[in-house]
Write an enzyme that holds these catalytic residues in place. Structure first.
Site, PDB file in Angstrom:
ATOM      1  N   ASP A 148       0.833  -1.207   0.000  1.00 46.55           N
ATOM      2  CA  ASP A 148       0.000   0.000   0.000  1.00 46.55           C
ATOM      3  C   ASP A 148       0.869   1.260   0.000  1.00 46.55           C
ATOM      4  O   ASP A 148       0.519   2.274  -0.612  1.00 46.55           O
ATOM      5  CB  ASP A 148      -0.948  -0.013   1.211  1.00 46.55           C
ATOM      6  N   ARG A 151       2.057   1.848  -3.458  1.00 42.31           N
ATOM      7  CA  ARG A 151       0.977   2.438  -4.260  1.00 42.31           C
ATOM      8  C   ARG A 151       0.785   3.911  -3.905  1.00 42.31           C
ATOM      9  O   ARG A 151       0.481   4.733  -4.770  1.00 42.31           O
ATOM     10  CB  ARG A 151      -0.323   1.648  -4.020  1.00 42.31           C
ATOM     11  N   HIS A 175      -5.478  -3.247   5.953  1.00 43.30           N
ATOM     12  CA  HIS A 175      -5.295  -3.494   4.515  1.00 43.30           C
ATOM     13  C   HIS A 175      -6.678  -3.721   3.907  1.00 43.30           C
ATOM     14  O   HIS A 175      -7.058  -4.832   3.551  1.00 43.30           O
ATOM     15  CB  HIS A 175      -4.384  -4.718   4.312  1.00 43.30           C
TER      16      HIS A 175
HETATM   17  P1  NAI Z   1      -4.382 -17.296  -7.390  1.00 47.95           P
HETATM   18  O1  NAI Z   1      -5.726 -17.893  -7.511  1.00 47.95           O
HETATM   19  O2  NAI Z   1      -3.663 -16.890  -8.632  1.00 47.95           O
HETATM   20  O3  NAI Z   1      -3.419 -18.282  -6.579  1.00 47.95           O
HETATM   21  C1  NAI Z   1      -3.770 -18.907  -5.390  1.00 47.95           C
HETATM   22  C2  NAI Z   1      -3.191 -20.298  -5.408  1.00 47.95           C
HETATM   23  O4  NAI Z   1      -3.423 -20.909  -4.136  1.00 47.95           O
HETATM   24  C3  NAI Z   1      -3.793 -21.218  -6.477  1.00 47.95           C
HETATM   25  O5  NAI Z   1      -2.793 -21.697  -7.352  1.00 47.95           O
HETATM   26  C4  NAI Z   1      -4.430 -22.341  -5.665  1.00 47.95           C
HETATM   27  O6  NAI Z   1      -4.368 -23.613  -6.301  1.00 47.95           O
HETATM   28  C5  NAI Z   1      -3.592 -22.298  -4.392  1.00 47.95           C
HETATM   29  N1  NAI Z   1      -4.212 -22.962  -3.250  1.00 47.95           N
HETATM   30  C6  NAI Z   1      -5.511 -22.968  -2.857  1.00 47.95           C
HETATM   31  N2  NAI Z   1      -5.670 -23.708  -1.753  1.00 47.95           N
HETATM   32  C7  NAI Z   1      -4.451 -24.197  -1.418  1.00 47.95           C
HETATM   33  C8  NAI Z   1      -3.962 -25.004  -0.371  1.00 47.95           C
HETATM   34  N3  NAI Z   1      -4.775 -25.481   0.574  1.00 47.95           N
HETATM   35  N4  NAI Z   1      -2.644 -25.300  -0.349  1.00 47.95           N
HETATM   36  C9  NAI Z   1      -1.816 -24.830  -1.297  1.00 47.95           C
HETATM   37  N5  NAI Z   1      -2.214 -24.040  -2.319  1.00 47.95           N
HETATM   38  C10 NAI Z   1      -3.516 -23.716  -2.378  1.00 47.95           C
HETATM   39  O7  NAI Z   1      -4.533 -16.035  -6.404  1.00 47.95           O
HETATM   40  P2  NAI Z   1      -3.507 -14.820  -6.210  1.00 47.95           P
HETATM   41  O8  NAI Z   1      -3.867 -13.721  -7.138  1.00 47.95           O
HETATM   42  O9  NAI Z   1      -2.129 -15.362  -6.224  1.00 47.95           O
HETATM   43  O10 NAI Z   1      -3.886 -14.319  -4.744  1.00 47.95           O
HETATM   44  C11 NAI Z   1      -3.598 -15.114  -3.615  1.00 47.95           C
HETATM   45  C12 NAI Z   1      -4.129 -14.465  -2.343  1.00 47.95           C
HETATM   46  O11 NAI Z   1      -3.353 -13.300  -2.059  1.00 47.95           O
HETATM   47  C13 NAI Z   1      -5.583 -13.999  -2.406  1.00 47.95           C
HETATM   48  O12 NAI Z   1      -6.237 -14.264  -1.186  1.00 47.95           O
HETATM   49  C14 NAI Z   1      -5.460 -12.497  -2.625  1.00 47.95           C
HETATM   50  O13 NAI Z   1      -6.604 -11.798  -2.198  1.00 47.95           O
HETATM   51  C15 NAI Z   1      -4.244 -12.209  -1.783  1.00 47.95           C
HETATM   52  N6  NAI Z   1      -3.551 -10.965  -2.091  1.00 47.95           N
HETATM   53  C16 NAI Z   1      -3.083 -10.236  -1.030  1.00 47.95           C
HETATM   54  C17 NAI Z   1      -2.372  -9.082  -1.211  1.00 47.95           C
HETATM   55  C18 NAI Z   1      -1.860  -8.327  -0.019  1.00 47.95           C
HETATM   56  O14 NAI Z   1      -1.408  -7.191  -0.186  1.00 47.95           O
HETATM   57  N7  NAI Z   1      -1.889  -8.880   1.170  1.00 47.95           N
HETATM   58  C19 NAI Z   1      -2.101  -8.569  -2.568  1.00 47.95           C
HETATM   59  C20 NAI Z   1      -2.590  -9.422  -3.620  1.00 47.95           C
HETATM   60  C21 NAI Z   1      -3.306 -10.583  -3.379  1.00 47.95           C
END
Ligand code: NAI
Length: 308
Positions: A148, A151, A175
């Site tokens: 953040d 950004r 966040h």
């Molecule tokens: P994505 O859908 O591209 O990847 C998530 C992955 O987790 C998938 O490949 C899925 O198969 C895997 N997964 C699901 N359950 C699992 C388990 N039990 N064990 C191992 N792997 C598992 O999603 P993305 O875009 O990578 O986002 C991931 C998370 O990060 C989301 O919750 C998103 O909201 C969060 N996020 C947080 C941010 C922050 O600033 N804290 C910034 C961007 C995203």
């Protein structure tokens, strides 16, 4: 030293790529639940090694946590991201179960691991890891403020029409779209307060654009962002591996700091080899204190939906 990244999706793979390209870790282990997915991402990334000049070894596994044993740091990105129009808070139902399960597996194989929580709603997921992992509180760090703040600096530079390297600024509190607190009173351009360059309307515009930074990208991309989140995590992992003692705003368990207890919220902290080395208490204006307390109340309500 080894770092595990759970979730080989958009954010997890971006984390692994930035960590490898910075060449400070011996090994990155990617873990995913989707058969072959982490192995495939690891192989693809490894085939960039000779092109991008890194020696970090990247491996992948479908859920075999024995491969993560002895990790200094583990990053949890597993779970679902939001779709356009969704809030981060709406993800709690699915992501809480995943984060709890993943945490238990990580700690079983790396009992002294430092966990960086990325999955949303992140402040609540970090709180869940505190309540279920048994790890000391300096070893659990939520990633939100680093992203953040990046950004915020992007929006400040845009408003000031100057290079991003000229500006400094920090975002604390929650966040979430409503709970983020960009500290305009402390933002600077080459050491000069930005309030000397930007009128109140422009300051409010920058703050608002920062707060909805994630939602803006989700609307454009159809899913949440990954490059800047991955880069933000890599800076945190590097600060731990290299004992940088770098001040980074992170979501941490508070025990009276900023007037809050038993809650994870974004505050500036010194990040080094031990994880959280110190929470830094900065002086907030009365208006900032009020916004921090309001953000805390909203996070407490989301935490109330957790079942341990
Ligand atoms: P994505 O859908 O591209 O990847 C998530 C992955 O987790 C998938 O490949 C899925 O198969 C895997 N997964 C699901 N359950 C699992 C388990 N039990 N064990 C191992 N792997 C598992 O999603 P993305 O875009 O990578 O986002 C991931 C998370 O990060 C989301 O919750 C998103 O909201 C969060 N996020 C947080 C941010 C922050 O600033 N804290 C910034 C961007 C995203």
């Amino acid at each position: 030293m080894k770092v595990t990244v759970v979730g080989a999706g958009a954010v997890g793979a971006s984390c692994a790529e930035y960590i490898a390209m910075k060449n400070f870790a011996a090994e990155v282990v990617l873990v995913d639940i989707k058969e072959g997915f982490a192995e495939g991402k690891a192989m693809d990334l490894m085939q960039t090694a000779s092109l991008n000049n890194f020696d970090t070894k990247i491996t992948g596994t479908t859920g075999d946590y024995s491969k993560t044993a002895g990790s200094k740091v583990a990053v949890i990105t597993s779970g679902i991201p939001r779709k356009p129009g969704m809030t981060r808070e709406e993800l709690i139902g699915i992501n809480a179960g995943i984060v709890k399960d993943v945490t238990a597996n990580l700690v079983k194989h790396s009992p002294n691991v430092i966990i960086i929580v990325v999955s949303n709603p992140m402040d609540t997921m970090a709180y869940l890891v505190h309540k279920t992992s048994g790890l000391p509180k300096n070893q659990i760090i939520g990633m939100g403020g680093a992203l953040d703040s990046a950004r915020f600096k992007y929006r400040l530079a845009e408003a000031l029409e100057c290079p991003i390297s000229d500006v400094d600024g920090m975002v604390i509190a929650a966040h979430s779209d409503t709970g983020m607190l960009p500290l305009m009173s402390k933002a600077t351009r080459n050491g000069v307060p930005v309030t000397e360059f930007l009128d109140e309307a422009k300051q409010n515009q920058v703050a608002e654009e920062t707060k909805v930074g994630g939602a803006t990208l989700t609307k454009l991309l159809g899913t949440s962002a990954w490059y800047a989140p991955g880069a933000a995590v890599s800076v945190m992992v590097q600060a731990i591996f290299c004992d940088h003692k770098k001040m980074i705003p992170c979501s941490l368990m508070l025990d009276g700091e900023y007037g809050q207890s038993d809650i994870c919220l974004g505050v500036p902290a010194i990040i080094g080899a031990n994880g959280v080395e110190k929470i830094v208490e900065i002086k907030l204006t009365d208006a900032e204190k009020e916004k921090f307390a309001t953000a805390a109340q909203a996070v407490r309500e989301v935490n109330g939906d957790l079942k341990f």
